[in-house]
Design a protein around this motif. Structure first.
Motif, mmCIF file in Angstrom:
data_model
loop_
_atom_site.group_PDB
_atom_site.id
_atom_site.type_symbol
_atom_site.label_atom_id
_atom_site.label_comp_id
_atom_site.label_asym_id
_atom_site.label_seq_id
_atom_site.Cartn_x
_atom_site.Cartn_y
_atom_site.Cartn_z
ATOM 1 N N VAL A 269 1.436 -0.831 0.441
ATOM 2 C CA VAL A 269 0.028 -0.166 0.062
ATOM 3 C C VAL A 269 0.682 1.753 0.538
ATOM 4 O O VAL A 269 0.333 2.463 -0.348
ATOM 5 C CB VAL A 269 -0.700 -0.047 1.211
ATOM 6 C CG1 VAL A 269 0.153 0.271 2.402
ATOM 7 C CG2 VAL A 269 -2.233 1.090 1.014
ATOM 8 N N THR A 270 1.994 0.857 0.674
ATOM 9 C CA THR A 270 2.834 2.113 0.983
ATOM 10 C C THR A 270 3.400 2.678 -0.579
ATOM 11 O O THR A 270 3.215 3.974 -0.598
ATOM 12 C CB THR A 270 4.232 2.104 1.779
ATOM 13 O OG1 THR A 270 4.985 1.101 0.292
ATOM 14 C CG2 THR A 270 3.937 2.067 2.421
ATOM 15 N N PRO A 271 3.694 3.031 -1.184
ATOM 16 C CA PRO A 271 3.404 3.826 -2.673
ATOM 17 C C PRO A 271 1.886 3.665 -3.245
ATOM 18 O O PRO A 271 2.112 5.274 -4.554
ATOM 19 C CB PRO A 271 4.562 2.767 -4.011
ATOM 20 C CG PRO A 271 4.435 1.185 -3.906
ATOM 21 C CD PRO A 271 4.457 1.257 -2.281
ATOM 22 N N ILE A 272 0.964 3.079 -3.486
ATOM 23 C CA ILE A 272 -0.088 3.637 -3.994
ATOM 24 C C ILE A 272 -0.422 4.717 -3.059
ATOM 25 O O ILE A 272 -0.677 5.717 -3.782
ATOM 26 C CB ILE A 272 -1.179 1.974 -3.885
ATOM 27 C CG1 ILE A 272 -0.539 0.812 -4.297
ATOM 28 C CG2 ILE A 272 -2.470 2.772 -4.260
ATOM 29 C CD1 ILE A 272 -0.392 1.535 -6.054
ATOM 30 N N LEU A 273 -0.161 4.955 -1.150
ATOM 31 C CA LEU A 273 -0.713 5.745 -0.516
ATOM 32 C C LEU A 273 0.498 7.210 -1.476
ATOM 33 O O LEU A 273 -0.795 8.215 -0.982
ATOM 34 C CB LEU A 273 -0.159 5.495 0.730
ATOM 35 C CG LEU A 273 -0.983 6.361 1.602
ATOM 36 C CD1 LEU A 273 -2.112 6.032 1.967
ATOM 37 C CD2 LEU A 273 0.018 5.896 2.734
ATOM 38 N N SER A 274 1.147 7.497 -1.734
ATOM 39 C CA SER A 274 2.027 8.715 -2.207
ATOM 40 C C SER A 274 0.896 9.393 -3.343
ATOM 41 O O SER A 274 0.843 9.925 -3.252
ATOM 42 C CB SER A 274 3.374 8.356 -1.593
ATOM 43 O OG SER A 274 4.086 9.319 -2.636
ATOM 44 N N MET A 275 1.045 7.744 -3.560
ATOM 45 C CA MET A 275 0.213 8.119 -5.550
ATOM 46 C C MET A 275 -1.043 8.432 -5.078
ATOM 47 O O MET A 275 -1.621 10.132 -5.368
ATOM 48 C CB MET A 275 0.020 7.037 -6.360
ATOM 49 C CG MET A 275 1.185 6.907 -7.399
ATOM 50 S SD MET A 275 0.824 5.284 -7.475
ATOM 51 C CE MET A 275 2.600 5.412 -8.046
ATOM 52 N N VAL A 276 -1.821 8.407 -4.309
ATOM 53 C CA VAL A 276 -3.605 8.994 -4.174
ATOM 54 C C VAL A 276 -3.286 10.361 -3.272
ATOM 55 O O VAL A 276 -3.992 11.468 -3.179
ATOM 56 C CB VAL A 276 -4.210 7.618 -2.849
ATOM 57 C CG1 VAL A 276 -5.741 8.575 -2.829
ATOM 58 C CG2 VAL A 276 -4.328 6.399 -3.606
ATOM 59 N N ASP A 277 -2.876 10.232 -2.438
ATOM 60 C CA ASP A 277 -1.654 11.377 -1.445
ATOM 61 C C ASP A 277 -2.007 12.752 -2.350
ATOM 62 O O ASP A 277 -1.331 13.484 -2.264
ATOM 63 C CB ASP A 277 -1.083 11.552 -0.619
ATOM 64 C CG ASP A 277 -1.169 12.570 0.563
ATOM 65 O OD1 ASP A 277 -1.756 13.145 0.196
ATOM 66 O OD2 ASP A 277 0.266 12.767 1.261
#
Length: 392
Positions: A269-277
């Protein structure tokens, strides 16, 4: 481009060398580490050596590169080379270390295959290796000098994100620009004196200023697979200093207005979270479908944060699957079992980004291909050695 003479020899010998490449890689690492123990202690990931993943990744990358040279001589595996180059740059690999690898790799080929390695075979495969090394060195040089990659950051905060996961906010001496989806390396000196390096995706957007990584506890006891993550869990506190690299990685969010599928499992989830943020911070109006899979709701790191961010996207929708049934107050209600993309709407021209365990990504990639998403529009990130290298 491989010379015609070498191409013919490589094509003829590829089945033999390819069939023995795992044994060659094992012999290569054993011999090199016996004579250069500092590489195993201070550069290579001891966990990936212990579980054999590094050997498999090396074998796969060389075989894939050689196969492409003889089957499609006008092409270069740019995605594969870029992924390796970014990882090498984040570790601080230097051009002279390629010569060390060459020495022990070709000694291992001779040891394993014996008389089958004629002077012509040795020369042809040396050309393959040199072409790959030259390409990687050029890419790594473009990424900067190895000595400039490292800095010391201050730990601003540490926060529990699940029972096994913490997020750590870091402030380097100067701002380190990055793109959503990139990672940093973290170098720590362990109790036995070894300096081990691991990569952690940045788990919030560049617009936030300070860096944040999310670290999951792994393995246990003396298991080298989790030795750095577990050390960070046990020792890192607010105010501490941590040696980090500047950001690297080629799984980065593409600009434009195409619809997005951002899919993750577990700590992926970590890189995806950066993208969504980042999409929230830039007031994006793109159509964004976010998919996450986890064992349970309690295991889902950043669960509430991800929900809040997707809610803030004007055209964002979140789908979650948990292996075990959930009685939590989750919005939207999660499904139970494995991710099934047939249940969700995917607009035309969707570009997908995947991060998680290989079986998860392979499964989603197959589903996306069946739904007509081109392979070139499916991007992925792997934690650890890339055992998927060379795939279309």
């Amino acid at each position: 481009m491989l010379s015609p003479e070498s191409a013919a020899v490589v094509r003829a010998s590829l089945p033999v060398i390819g069939g023995a490449i795992e044994d060659i890689a094992a012999r290569f690492y054993a011999t090199m580490f016996a004579e250069h123990p500092e590489l195993q202690r201070n550069l290579f990931n001891r966990g990936n050596q212990a579980n054999g993943e590094q050997r498999s990744a090396l074998a796969g990358s060389i075989a894939a590169f050689a196969g492409l040279l003889v089957e499609r001589p006008g092409e270069r595996p740019e995605a594969m080379l870029s992924r390796i180059a970014n990882k090498h740059a984040s570790l601080g690999v230097t051009p002279d270390q390629y010569e060390i690898v060459r020495k022990y790799l070709f000694a291992a080929i001779v040891d394993v295959l014996g008389e089958a390695v004629t002077p012509e075979v040795a020369s042809a495969w040396d050309e393959v290796y040199q072409l790959m090394a030259d390409a990687l060195i050029a890419l790594e040089t473009d990424l900067g000098e190895p000595g400039d990659h490292w800095t010391v950051a201050t730990v601003l905060s540490r926060r529990a994100e699940s029972a096994e996961t913490i997020s750590v906010t870091l402030r380097p001496p100067v701002m380190l620009p990055f793109r959503p989806g990139q990672y940093i390396s973290v170098a720590v000196t362990l109790p036995d004196g070894a300096r081990q390096i691991r990569q952690y995706s940045l788990s919030r957007s560049p617009e936030r200023g300070d860096l944040r990584i999310t670290v999951k506890r792994a393995g246990g006891g003396d298991d080298p697979e989790g030795e750095v993550s577990n050390w960070l869990h046990a020792n890192l506190r607010e105010g501490d200093q941590l040696t980090i690299s500047r950001p690297f990685g080629d799984l980065t969010l593409s600009p434009g207005d195409t619809p997005l599928l951002l899919a993750s499992a577990g700590i992926g989830v970590t890189p995806i979270l950066s993208m969504v943020d980042h999409l929230v911070a830039t007031r994006s109006t793109r159509q964004v479908t976010v998919v996450h899979a986890d064992r349970t709701a309690a295991d889902h790191a950043h669960r509430e944060e991800l929900t809040r961010l997707v809610d803030a996207l004007p055209r964002g929708v979140l789908h979650r699957w948990y292996e075990e049934s959930c009685d939590c107050d989750c919005r939207p209600a999660p499904r139970t079992g494995l991710v099934d993309l047939s249940e969700i709407d995917l607009p035309a021209r969707t570009v997908a980004y995947l991060c998680g365990p290989l079986p998860f990504m392979r499964g989603l990639r197959s589903q996306l291909l069946r739904r007509g998403v081109p392979g070139s529009d499916i991007h992925y990130e792997v934690f650890g050695p890339d055992l998927w290298l060379g795939r279309d």
